[in-house]
Enzyme design. Structure first.
Site: not given
Ligand code: IMP
Ligand code: MG
Length: 179
Positions: A164, A130, A102, A98-99
């Site tokens: 992106r 995060k 959050d 995953e990027d």
């Protein structure tokens, strides 16, 4: 530098170092195994390609696109699948890529979906974490970088589908968000 970017937080070189370390970690974890690496599109695509290229493990690749629910009541349910995997995860060692984590809802939903489909193991590797934004008690097994409560773009991460393809990660000028 792109004119919409206010400040670079991670240079191309810093990202590459983080990715190498994640690949070395994954290689140790999967020694003697043949994991299935899954890219959660679209945000993780740059990270995914660089990560699997840096790994020495005999890894298979697959892709999945899920939507993030705006409606909070649906958040604890299954992810809305826009594009599903073409490989069965049953009895596989799954490495989910995953990027960014959050709120944590996406990662939580992906873990639920993949374990319910019968994966042998589920491991998550994320580029950014995060932690201050977390809404659910979930943690990636490996995260390359911690970020503060700022919206970041580049290297796969977008704002309204833009930025992106930037090779670095940064924050946008405030006026871009207010346009
Ligand atoms: P979560 O479900 O709230 O953990 O959100 C995860 C998804 O939100 C990520 O996969 C990203 O697509 C998106 N996202 C969260 N924070 C950012 C950010 O700072 N920049 C770009 N996308 C983000
Ligand atoms: Mg995403």
């Amino acid at each position: 530098m792109n004119e919409d970017i206010q400040r670079i937080l991670f240079t191309k070189e810093q990202i590459a170092e983080g990715v190498q370390a994640a690949a070395a970690w994954a290689d140790r974890l999967y020694e003697g195994k043949k994991p299935l690496a899954i890219s959660v599109l679209r945000g993780s695509v740059m990270f995914f390609c660089d990560l699997v290229r840096a790994m020495k493990t005999d890894v298979q690749l697959d892709f999945m696109m899920v939507s993030s629910y705006e409606n909070s009541t649906e958040r604890s349910g299954m992810p809305k699948i826009i594009m599903d995997l073409s490989t069965s995860v049953r009895d596989r060692d799954v490495l989910l890529v995953e990027d960014i984590v959050d709120s944590g809802y996406t990662l939580q939903r992906m873990r639920k979906l993949i374990t319910e489909r019968g994966a042998k193991s589920f491991t998550s590797v994320v580029l950014f974490d995060k932690p201050v934004r977390r809404q659910v008690d979930i943690k990636a097994d490996y995260s390359c970088f911690h970020v503060e409560d700022k919206f970041i773009v580049g290297y796969g991460l977008d704002y309204a589908q833009k930025y992106r393809n930037l090779p670095y990660v940064g924050v946008l000028k405030p006026e871009i968000y207010n346009e």
